[in-house]
Design a protein around this motif. Structure first.
Motif, PDB file in Angstrom:
ATOM      1  N   LEU A   1     -23.476 -35.446   9.017  1.00  0.00           N
ATOM      2  CA  LEU A   1     -23.640 -36.710   8.868  1.00  0.00           C
ATOM      3  C   LEU A   1     -24.677 -37.546   9.503  1.00  0.00           C
ATOM      4  CD1 LEU A   1     -22.042 -39.158   7.502  1.00  0.00           C
ATOM      5  CD2 LEU A   1     -20.523 -39.287   9.587  1.00  0.00           C
ATOM      6  N   LYS A   2     -25.274 -38.318   8.989  1.00  0.00           N
ATOM      7  CA  LYS A   2     -26.625 -38.772   9.691  1.00  0.00           C
ATOM      8  C   LYS A   2     -26.326 -40.293   9.851  1.00  0.00           C
ATOM      9  CE  LYS A   2     -30.136 -35.671   7.475  1.00  0.00           C
ATOM     10  NZ  LYS A   2     -31.445 -35.727   6.867  1.00  0.00           N
ATOM     11  N   ILE A   3     -25.749 -40.476  10.848  1.00  0.00           N
ATOM     12  CA  ILE A   3     -25.284 -41.896  11.367  1.00  0.00           C
ATOM     13  C   ILE A   3     -26.500 -42.885  11.611  1.00  0.00           C
ATOM     14  CG2 ILE A   3     -24.191 -43.176  13.287  1.00  0.00           C
ATOM     15  CD1 ILE A   3     -21.979 -41.777  12.063  1.00  0.00           C
ATOM     16  N   MET A   4     -27.450 -42.396  12.177  1.00  0.00           N
ATOM     17  CA  MET A   4     -28.491 -43.091  12.473  1.00  0.00           C
ATOM     18  C   MET A   4     -29.301 -43.913  11.195  1.00  0.00           C
ATOM     19  SD  MET A   4     -28.969 -43.430  15.575  1.00  0.00           S
ATOM     20  CE  MET A   4     -30.268 -43.447  16.581  1.00  0.00           C
ATOM     21  N   GLU A   5     -29.304 -42.638  10.040  1.00  0.00           N
ATOM     22  CA  GLU A   5     -30.044 -43.286   8.827  1.00  0.00           C
ATOM     23  C   GLU A   5     -29.106 -44.359   7.956  1.00  0.00           C
ATOM     24  OE1 GLU A   5     -30.271 -40.253  10.145  1.00  0.00           O
ATOM     25  OE2 GLU A   5     -32.477 -39.607  10.225  1.00  0.00           O
ATOM     26  N   MET A   6     -27.568 -43.903   8.412  1.00  0.00           N
ATOM     27  CA  MET A   6     -26.930 -44.725   7.913  1.00  0.00           C
ATOM     28  C   MET A   6     -26.892 -46.196   8.279  1.00  0.00           C
ATOM     29  SD  MET A   6     -23.413 -42.423   7.678  1.00  0.00           S
ATOM     30  CE  MET A   6     -22.191 -43.545   7.477  1.00  0.00           C
ATOM     31  N   MET A   7     -26.798 -46.255   9.660  1.00  0.00           N
ATOM     32  CA  MET A   7     -26.975 -47.476  10.235  1.00  0.00           C
ATOM     33  C   MET A   7     -28.157 -48.214  10.155  1.00  0.00           C
ATOM     34  SD  MET A   7     -24.097 -47.600  12.450  1.00  0.00           S
ATOM     35  CE  MET A   7     -24.571 -48.435  14.112  1.00  0.00           C
ATOM     36  N   ALA A   8     -29.468 -47.799   9.893  1.00  0.00           N
ATOM     37  CA  ALA A   8     -30.575 -48.278   9.571  1.00  0.00           C
ATOM     38  C   ALA A   8     -30.521 -49.449   8.590  1.00  0.00           C
ATOM     39  CB  ALA A   8     -31.836 -47.071   9.319  1.00  0.00           C
ATOM     40  N   VAL A   9     -29.781 -49.303   7.623  1.00  0.00           N
ATOM     41  CA  VAL A   9     -29.804 -50.261   6.641  1.00  0.00           C
ATOM     42  C   VAL A   9     -29.110 -51.431   6.986  1.00  0.00           C
ATOM     43  CG1 VAL A   9     -29.851 -48.364   4.723  1.00  0.00           C
ATOM     44  CG2 VAL A   9     -27.826 -49.419   5.521  1.00  0.00           C
TER      45      VAL A   9
ATOM     46  N   ILE B   1     -19.976 -48.515  12.976  1.00  0.00           N
ATOM     47  CA  ILE B   1     -20.753 -49.073  11.784  1.00  0.00           C
ATOM     48  C   ILE B   1     -20.477 -50.538  11.876  1.00  0.00           C
ATOM     49  CG2 ILE B   1     -20.610 -49.451   9.203  1.00  0.00           C
ATOM     50  CD1 ILE B   1     -20.498 -46.229   9.276  1.00  0.00           C
ATOM     51  N   HIS B   2     -19.142 -51.046  12.059  1.00  0.00           N
ATOM     52  CA  HIS B   2     -18.968 -52.366  12.316  1.00  0.00           C
ATOM     53  C   HIS B   2     -19.461 -52.989  13.449  1.00  0.00           C
ATOM     54  CE1 HIS B   2     -16.771 -52.475   8.666  1.00  0.00           C
ATOM     55  NE2 HIS B   2     -16.227 -51.378   8.715  1.00  0.00           N
ATOM     56  N   SER B   3     -19.533 -52.532  14.691  1.00  0.00           N
ATOM     57  CA  SER B   3     -20.271 -53.076  15.574  1.00  0.00           C
ATOM     58  C   SER B   3     -21.854 -53.414  15.273  1.00  0.00           C
ATOM     59  CB  SER B   3     -20.158 -52.049  16.841  1.00  0.00           C
ATOM     60  OG  SER B   3     -18.852 -51.821  17.308  1.00  0.00           O
ATOM     61  N   GLY B   4     -22.205 -52.129  14.501  1.00  0.00           N
ATOM     62  CA  GLY B   4     -23.778 -52.506  14.386  1.00  0.00           C
ATOM     63  C   GLY B   4     -24.051 -53.703  13.071  1.00  0.00           C
ATOM     64  N   ASN B   5     -22.791 -53.683  12.190  1.00  0.00           N
ATOM     65  CA  ASN B   5     -22.851 -54.811  10.973  1.00  0.00           C
ATOM     66  C   ASN B   5     -22.845 -56.165  11.616  1.00  0.00           C
ATOM     67  OD1 ASN B   5     -23.374 -55.171   8.495  1.00  0.00           O
ATOM     68  ND2 ASN B   5     -21.136 -55.621   8.342  1.00  0.00           N
TER      69      ASN B   5
ATOM     70  N   ILE C   1     -36.204 -44.450  14.178  1.00  0.00           N
ATOM     71  CA  ILE C   1     -35.674 -44.824  12.959  1.00  0.00           C
ATOM     72  C   ILE C   1     -35.684 -46.099  12.419  1.00  0.00           C
ATOM     73  CG2 ILE C   1     -33.411 -44.381  11.521  1.00  0.00           C
ATOM     74  CD1 ILE C   1     -33.207 -41.857  13.518  1.00  0.00           C
ATOM     75  N   LYS C   2     -35.431 -47.107  13.336  1.00  0.00           N
ATOM     76  CA  LYS C   2     -35.725 -48.402  13.099  1.00  0.00           C
ATOM     77  C   LYS C   2     -36.044 -49.269  14.244  1.00  0.00           C
ATOM     78  CE  LYS C   2     -33.175 -52.186  10.825  1.00  0.00           C
ATOM     79  NZ  LYS C   2     -31.874 -52.630  10.435  1.00  0.00           N
ATOM     80  N   GLY C   3     -37.077 -50.341  14.117  1.00  0.00           N
ATOM     81  CA  GLY C   3     -37.239 -51.062  15.273  1.00  0.00           C
ATOM     82  C   GLY C   3     -38.383 -50.516  15.900  1.00  0.00           C
ATOM     83  N   GLY C   4     -39.395 -49.958  15.265  1.00  0.00           N
ATOM     84  CA  GLY C   4     -40.371 -49.159  15.904  1.00  0.00           C
ATOM     85  C   GLY C   4     -41.543 -50.369  16.559  1.00  0.00           C
ATOM     86  N   ASP C   5     -41.289 -51.442  15.991  1.00  0.00           N
ATOM     87  CA  ASP C   5     -42.126 -52.571  16.460  1.00  0.00           C
ATOM     88  C   ASP C   5     -41.824 -53.147  17.639  1.00  0.00           C
ATOM     89  OD1 ASP C   5     -39.855 -53.425  15.236  1.00  0.00           O
ATOM     90  OD2 ASP C   5     -40.873 -55.580  14.657  1.00  0.00           O
ATOM     91  N   HIS C   6     -40.647 -52.631  18.506  1.00  0.00           N
ATOM     92  CA  HIS C   6     -40.389 -53.065  19.837  1.00  0.00           C
ATOM     93  C   HIS C   6     -40.903 -52.403  20.931  1.00  0.00           C
ATOM     94  CE1 HIS C   6     -36.778 -55.786  18.846  1.00  0.00           C
ATOM     95  NE2 HIS C   6     -36.478 -54.813  17.655  1.00  0.00           N
TER      96      HIS C   6
END
Lengths: 238, 73
Positions: A148-156, A96-100, A231-236
Motif C-alpha cells: 500500500l502506497k500511502i504517500m501516493e494516495m495522500m498526494a491527491v 487519510i481524513h486528517s490529510g483531507n 512526492i508532493k510540495g517540492g516547491d517548499h
C-alpha cells in the motif's frame, strides 16, 4: 533524548529517527513547544526516550488525537509518530481524513514493512515476495494484494501540502531524512497544512538479515516499491 | 608513509548503550571502531574504539548509530 537506552533491536531504524527528531527540535528551539503523539507498535514507548511532551493514542488513532491537541493548542508543534502497521493498516482512515481536512499537523511515518511488535506479521506495506510470519511462503499479490502506497494516495488530497519519502541507509540519506523532518515542522509553523515524512526503515529481526544486509535490502529492493523523493510540495524550500 | 592521525576528535563509545549492530563499524572509513570480543551487561555484543588516533571526527558513526552510543567532542 533521555539517557534511557532504547528497547529496540540492534540496527533498528527507530533509534535513528528518534534522534533526528530530537536534533531538529533542538536546532529549531522548539522542545518546550512540542507535543508528540506516540503510536501502538514497536515505538509505543517513544515517550520513554523523548524529553518533550508526548502522549499515547489508541492503535492507529494518533492523527485524531493530534488533531484535537492542535485545535486546542494551535501555538504548539504537534506531530504524530507512526509505524506502518499503525498508519497504513488500522489507522488508514485517520491519516487519510486528517490529510483531507488539511489538519495543520506533521506525521513521521516509519515504514519497515512488517508488524514488528507482535512478531513480524505481514503489514499492508510488506513487499511482494517477502516472507513474514503470516506469509511463510512469501506475500503473493493474487492472495494478499499489493504493498500500500500511502504517500501516493495522500498526494491527491488538496489539504496535504508536503510529502517526502526518505530512508536511513547511509549518512547521506540520514541527512535527507533530517531535512525532510525539519521542512515538515517548518510547514506546520507556517500554518500551511498537513505534511508527512515516510522513512523507509530496517527491521533486521523480522527480515532475517543482519543490520547491514537490511540497509542494502532497502537500497536494492524496498526503494523499487516505495520510490524515494519529494512526492508532493517540492516547491517548499528548505 | 605514516598514516595521518588527528587528535582533535575525542571519540567516546558507551558500551552499555551499544547493541553491536555494527552500522558504525561499516560506515567508518578509517577503521577506528571494531567489534569487542565479550558482551556488555545486557549480554549484547558491542563495539570498541580501537584506534582513537585515526579518528578524524567526521561523525558518520554518530549519524548511523541507532542508540546514541557514540559521542565526538
Amino acid at each position: 533524548m533521555k539517557q534511557a537506552p532504547t528497547h529496540y533491536c540492534p540496527g533498528c531504524g527507530h533509534g535513528i529517527v528518534h534522534r533526528l527528531i530530537c536534533e531538529v527540535l533542538d536546532e529549531m528551539n522548539l522542545k518546550e513547544k512540542t507535543v508528540a503523539v506516540a503510536p501502538v507498535g514497536c515505538s509505543v514507548l517513544a515517550y520513554d526516550y523523548w524529553d518533550f511532551d508526548t502522549t499515547e493514542a489508541a492503535h492507529g488513532r494518533t492523527p485524531a488525537v493530534a488533531t484535537g491537541i492542535k485545535r486546542v493548542l494551535p501555538d504548539r508543534l504537534v506531530f504524530t509518530y507512526q509505524g506502518d502497521g499503525d498508519l497504513a493498516a488500522i489507522g488508514t482512515a485517520e491519516i487519510i481524513h486528517s490529510g483531507n481536512r488539511g489538519e495543520n499537523i506533521s506525521t513521521i511515518f516509519v515504514n519497515n514493512g512488517v508488524y514488528g511488535m507482535t512478531g513480524g506479521q505481514m503489514a499492508p506495506t510488506t513487499l511482494i515476495g517477502q516472507v513474514s510470519t503470516t506469509t511463510p511462503g512469501s506475500r503473493r499479490a493474487d492472495r494478499d494484494g499489493y504493498p500500500l502506497k500511502i504517500m501516493e494516495m495522500m498526494a491527491v488530497l488538496p489539504g496535504v501540502v508536503y510529502l517526502e519519502r526518505t530512508t536511513v541507509t547511509s549518512p547521506k540519506e540520514v541527512t535527507k531524512t533530517k531535512n525532510a523532518i525539519k521542512r515538515s515542522f517548518e510547514i506546520q509553523l507556517a500554518e500551511e497544512g498537513f505534511s508527512m515524512v515516510e522513512v523507509l526503515s530496517p527491521c533486521p529481526t523480522y527480515w532475517g538479515l543482519d543490520p547491514s544486509q537490511s540497509m542494502r535490502r532497502i537500497e536494492n529492493e524496498v526503494v523499487k516499491a516505495f520510490p524515494l523523493g519529494v512526492i508532493k510540495g517540492g516547491d517548499h524550500g528548505p | 608513509m605514516p598514516e595521518k592521525t588527528s587528535h582533535r576528535s575525542g571519540i567516546k563509545l558507551d558500551k552499555e548503550r551499544c547493541k553491536g549492530c555494527m552500522l558504525c563499524v561499516e560506515v567508518c572509513q578509517r577503521k577506528v571502531l571494531e567489534p569487542a570480543k565479550g558482551v556488555n551487561k545486557k549480554g549484547m555484543g558491542y563495539v570498541v574504539v580501537a584506534a582513537a588516533g585515526k579518528c578524524s571526527g567526521c561523525g558518520l558513526c554518530v549519524m548511523m548509530c541507532p542508540d546514541c552510543g557514540i559521542e565526538i567532542s
